[in-house]
Design a protein around this motif. Structure first.
Motif, PDB file in Angstrom:
ATOM      1  N   ILE A  56       3.471   6.923  -0.129  1.00  0.00           N
ATOM      2  CA  ILE A  56       4.457   7.801   0.019  1.00  0.00           C
ATOM      3  C   ILE A  56       4.930   8.704  -1.120  1.00  0.00           C
ATOM      4  CG2 ILE A  56       5.218   6.382   2.426  1.00  0.00           C
ATOM      5  CD1 ILE A  56       7.364   5.196   0.408  1.00  0.00           C
ATOM      6  N   TRP A  57       5.727   9.647  -0.860  1.00  0.00           N
ATOM      7  CA  TRP A  57       6.253  10.280  -2.000  1.00  0.00           C
ATOM      8  C   TRP A  57       7.772  10.129  -2.013  1.00  0.00           C
ATOM      9  CZ3 TRP A  57       3.817  12.718  -5.916  1.00  0.00           C
ATOM     10  CH2 TRP A  57       2.229  12.794  -5.832  1.00  0.00           C
ATOM     11  N   SER A  58       8.302   9.872  -2.992  1.00  0.00           N
ATOM     12  CA  SER A  58       9.703   9.664  -2.954  1.00  0.00           C
ATOM     13  C   SER A  58      10.157  10.075  -4.533  1.00  0.00           C
ATOM     14  CB  SER A  58       9.993   8.337  -2.746  1.00  0.00           C
ATOM     15  OG  SER A  58      11.571   8.189  -2.949  1.00  0.00           O
ATOM     16  N   GLY A  59      11.068  11.057  -4.694  1.00  0.00           N
ATOM     17  CA  GLY A  59      11.510  11.373  -5.851  1.00  0.00           C
ATOM     18  C   GLY A  59      10.492  12.020  -6.868  1.00  0.00           C
ATOM     19  N   GLY A  60       9.674  12.623  -6.276  1.00  0.00           N
ATOM     20  CA  GLY A  60       8.394  13.123  -6.993  1.00  0.00           C
ATOM     21  C   GLY A  60       7.568  12.159  -7.552  1.00  0.00           C
ATOM     22  N   LEU A  61       7.439  10.875  -7.256  1.00  0.00           N
ATOM     23  CA  LEU A  61       6.636   9.918  -7.471  1.00  0.00           C
ATOM     24  C   LEU A  61       5.800   9.456  -6.204  1.00  0.00           C
ATOM     25  CD1 LEU A  61       8.811   8.085 -10.072  1.00  0.00           C
ATOM     26  CD2 LEU A  61       6.877   9.586 -10.672  1.00  0.00           C
ATOM     27  N   GLU A  62       4.639   9.103  -6.458  1.00  0.00           N
ATOM     28  CA  GLU A  62       3.844   8.352  -5.209  1.00  0.00           C
ATOM     29  C   GLU A  62       3.923   6.710  -5.368  1.00  0.00           C
ATOM     30  OE1 GLU A  62      -0.524   8.915  -3.286  1.00  0.00           O
ATOM     31  OE2 GLU A  62      -0.317   9.445  -5.355  1.00  0.00           O
ATOM     32  N   TYR A  63       4.317   6.193  -4.155  1.00  0.00           N
ATOM     33  CA  TYR A  63       4.517   4.770  -4.008  1.00  0.00           C
ATOM     34  C   TYR A  63       3.446   4.187  -3.317  1.00  0.00           C
ATOM     35  CZ  TYR A  63       8.900   5.149  -6.615  1.00  0.00           C
ATOM     36  OH  TYR A  63       9.689   5.902  -7.519  1.00  0.00           O
ATOM     37  N   SER A  64       2.646   3.015  -3.381  1.00  0.00           N
ATOM     38  CA  SER A  64       1.683   2.340  -2.776  1.00  0.00           C
ATOM     39  C   SER A  64       2.350   1.194  -1.843  1.00  0.00           C
ATOM     40  CB  SER A  64       0.942   1.666  -3.590  1.00  0.00           C
ATOM     41  OG  SER A  64      -0.161   1.127  -2.901  1.00  0.00           O
ATOM     42  N   GLN A  65       2.188   1.205  -0.593  1.00  0.00           N
ATOM     43  CA  GLN A  65       2.533   0.306   0.467  1.00  0.00           C
ATOM     44  C   GLN A  65       1.482  -0.444   1.240  1.00  0.00           C
ATOM     45  OE1 GLN A  65       5.324   2.482   2.690  1.00  0.00           O
ATOM     46  NE2 GLN A  65       6.856   2.484   1.176  1.00  0.00           N
ATOM     47  N   VAL A  66       1.838  -1.621   1.853  1.00  0.00           N
ATOM     48  CA  VAL A  66       0.881  -2.189   2.658  1.00  0.00           C
ATOM     49  C   VAL A  66       1.734  -2.474   3.894  1.00  0.00           C
ATOM     50  CG1 VAL A  66      -0.170  -4.293   3.330  1.00  0.00           C
ATOM     51  CG2 VAL A  66      -0.565  -3.219   0.919  1.00  0.00           C
ATOM     52  N   ILE A  67       1.254  -2.112   5.239  1.00  0.00           N
ATOM     53  CA  ILE A  67       1.968  -2.227   6.364  1.00  0.00           C
ATOM     54  C   ILE A  67       1.148  -3.195   7.503  1.00  0.00           C
ATOM     55  CG2 ILE A  67       3.035  -0.699   8.217  1.00  0.00           C
ATOM     56  CD1 ILE A  67       2.989   1.633   6.543  1.00  0.00           C
ATOM     57  N   PHE A  68       2.128  -4.196   7.659  1.00  0.00           N
ATOM     58  CA  PHE A  68       1.624  -5.090   8.921  1.00  0.00           C
ATOM     59  C   PHE A  68       2.210  -4.404  10.098  1.00  0.00           C
ATOM     60  CE2 PHE A  68       0.914  -7.213   4.974  1.00  0.00           C
ATOM     61  CZ  PHE A  68      -0.314  -7.971   5.193  1.00  0.00           C
ATOM     62  N   GLN A  69       1.343  -4.152  10.967  1.00  0.00           N
ATOM     63  CA  GLN A  69       1.955  -3.665  12.199  1.00  0.00           C
ATOM     64  C   GLN A  69       1.652  -4.938  13.426  1.00  0.00           C
ATOM     65  OE1 GLN A  69      -0.046  -0.535  15.012  1.00  0.00           O
ATOM     66  NE2 GLN A  69       1.873   0.856  14.273  1.00  0.00           N
ATOM     67  N   ILE A  70       2.773  -5.161  13.838  1.00  0.00           N
ATOM     68  CA  ILE A  70       2.731  -6.539  14.676  1.00  0.00           C
ATOM     69  C   ILE A  70       3.130  -5.948  15.997  1.00  0.00           C
ATOM     70  CG2 ILE A  70       3.740  -8.713  15.327  1.00  0.00           C
ATOM     71  CD1 ILE A  70       4.866  -8.737  12.478  1.00  0.00           C
ATOM     72  N   ASN A  71       1.958  -6.249  17.183  1.00  0.00           N
ATOM     73  CA  ASN A  71       2.258  -5.885  18.495  1.00  0.00           C
ATOM     74  C   ASN A  71       2.538  -7.111  19.279  1.00  0.00           C
ATOM     75  OD1 ASN A  71       1.562  -3.149  17.968  1.00  0.00           O
ATOM     76  ND2 ASN A  71      -0.558  -3.669  17.918  1.00  0.00           N
ATOM     77  N   ILE A  72       3.561  -7.254  20.094  1.00  0.00           N
ATOM     78  CA  ILE A  72       4.008  -8.170  20.830  1.00  0.00           C
ATOM     79  C   ILE A  72       4.340  -7.830  22.036  1.00  0.00           C
ATOM     80  CG2 ILE A  72       5.010  -9.621  19.120  1.00  0.00           C
ATOM     81  CD1 ILE A  72       7.735  -8.757  19.262  1.00  0.00           C
ATOM     82  N   VAL A  73       4.508  -8.715  23.127  1.00  0.00           N
ATOM     83  CA  VAL A  73       4.673  -8.390  24.446  1.00  0.00           C
ATOM     84  C   VAL A  73       5.668  -9.699  25.031  1.00  0.00           C
ATOM     85  CG1 VAL A  73       2.794  -9.903  25.268  1.00  0.00           C
ATOM     86  CG2 VAL A  73       3.741  -8.049  26.826  1.00  0.00           C
ATOM     87  N   ARG A  74       6.613  -9.021  25.612  1.00  0.00           N
ATOM     88  CA  ARG A  74       7.629 -10.066  26.358  1.00  0.00           C
ATOM     89  C   ARG A  74       7.155 -10.931  27.506  1.00  0.00           C
ATOM     90  NH1 ARG A  74      13.141  -9.626  25.728  1.00  0.00           N
ATOM     91  NH2 ARG A  74      12.865  -7.198  25.278  1.00  0.00           N
ATOM     92  N   SER A  75       7.441 -12.298  27.372  1.00  0.00           N
ATOM     93  CA  SER A  75       7.187 -13.127  28.673  1.00  0.00           C
ATOM     94  C   SER A  75       8.081 -12.766  29.684  1.00  0.00           C
ATOM     95  CB  SER A  75       7.372 -14.678  28.210  1.00  0.00           C
ATOM     96  OG  SER A  75       6.203 -14.802  27.016  1.00  0.00           O
ATOM     97  N   SER A  76       7.590 -12.540  30.686  1.00  0.00           N
ATOM     98  CA  SER A  76       8.718 -11.801  32.076  1.00  0.00           C
ATOM     99  C   SER A  76       8.547 -12.574  33.040  1.00  0.00           C
ATOM    100  CB  SER A  76       7.970 -10.686  32.440  1.00  0.00           C
ATOM    101  OG  SER A  76       6.600 -10.658  32.849  1.00  0.00           O
TER     102      SER A  76
END
Length: 359
Positions: free
Chosen positions: A116-136
């Motif tokens: 991502i770019w912020s303040g004119g600098l580029e920052y590296s990130q690692v994203i964990f996307q967690i998919n959950i479903v509710r017990s109904s």
């Protein structure tokens, strides 16, 4: 005494979604040093993070929560974030150690790295996307099924006799029971900007229940008016007993005509079709005897007067019965209107809720 950890440089790695910064994780003071100079600092972390919930399909909703690891200070020139394991390996490891209280079930976890770019600098990130479903299951058993039973019970209460007071008391009891379910729903429903379709359904059903209760009160009031009002108002005869009855396919019996006019004079019609002059006309007529009446004639006159009085009382009673019948007919028409509207609204709401949950 200076430990090894104090002499090593630690990057400023943060989790952007963290809401509590108190460090309650176990302290691990050991490092793993390999022969090639690689130093590994492994420690467990307790994370309390925020997740944007969309509960519109509650309790059959699915949520996506992210954990973003990155640095606030160091750009890609200093730190490059790369996931150690790919998504499939993370899923295998997570399924082995995942523990839930029964509220949620883990579907999968996807791992990706981005910049991502912020303040004119580029920052590296690692994203964990967690998919959950509710017990109904617990919500279906404790909330949805009782709510449906109460709605069906209130619908069948419309078949109770409208003149009796049992219907009104029964409907008020059902409304109170449904209000308790709404309180339970308020405790179970999580906070969100988007209202749940289940909450909308329960509110509409409660509004329809209250409306049907008001309709039952109106019909009971009509029955009360039949005892005091001498006749049905013209606007009820026009709008309810004629037009509304025609729309609802309600058959209204036309009142029987018991008076016919012959040469400008009114006569009563008996059951066998014979015409008898009105009682006031007969009473007003005075027969002037030419000679002194005998005892038999006096008895016949007195008997005739008693018969005329009985006929008058029967006529008044019949008119009162007709008035009560008109009020009863108007009450039945209003009751049918309330029942049809109730049924249509509930069916439409059931269809909408099921379509939202299925899609």
């Amino acid at each position: 005494m200076i430990t090894l950890g104090e002499n090593l440089w630690h990057p400023d790695l943060y989790i952007y979604e963290m809401t509590e910064n108190d460090d309650k994780s176990p302290v691990i003071s050991y490092f793993r040093i390999n022969s090639n100079g690689l130093i590994v600092d492994s420690k467990p972390i307790r994370i309390v993070s925020a997740c944007d919930l969309n509960v519109f399909k509650f309790p059959f909703d699915k949520q996506i929560c992210n954990l973003t690891f990155g640095s606030y200070v160091h750009s890609v020139e200093d730190i490059i974030m790369l996931p150690k394991l790919n998504s499939s390996q993370v899923n295998i490891n997570t399924q082995e150690v995942f523990v839930s209280k029964g509220d949620w079930n883990l579907m999968d976890i996807s791992v990706s790295n981005t910049t991502i770019w912020s303040g004119g600098l580029e920052y590296s990130q690692v994203i964990f996307q967690i998919n959950i479903v509710r017990s109904s299951v617990i919500y279906v058993i404790n909330l949805i099924i009782p709510a449906c039973f109460l709605v069906i019970l209130d619908i069948f209460s419309m078949f109770i006799q409208i003149g009796a007071g049992e219907r009104l008391g029964f409907k008020i009891t059902v409304v109170l029971g449904f209000s308790v379910l709404l309180l339970i729903l308020n405790d179970m429903l999580p906070s969100s900007d988007t209202p749940a379709v289940l909450g909308i359904f329960c509110c509409v059903c409660l509004a329809v229940m209250v409306s049907s209760t008001i309709g039952s009160i109106a019909t009971s009031y009509m029955f009360m008016l039949s005892e005091s009002q001498p006749s049905v108002p013209p606007w009820i005869q026009m709008w309810i007993m004629r037009r509304l009855a025609r729309v609802l396919f309600f058959k209204v019996e036309s009142p029987k005509k018991d008076m016919v006019s012959i040469k400008g004079k009114e006569h009563d019609v008996t059951d066998d079709g014979k015409k008898v002059e009105n009682a006031p006309d007969l009473q007003e007529k005075k027969v002037v005897p030419k000679e002194k009446d005998s005892l038999e004639v006096k008895l016949l006159k007195r008997l005739l007067l008693e018969i005329l009085q009985i006929h008058k009382e029967l006529t008044l009673s019949r008119d009162m019965t007709d008035v009560k019948s008109d009020w009863c007919t108007a009450a039945m028409i209003v009751d049918r209107l309330v029942f049809i509207l109730y049924l249509l609204i509930v069916i439409v709401m059931f269809a909408v809720v099921i379509c939202v949950w299925v899609t």
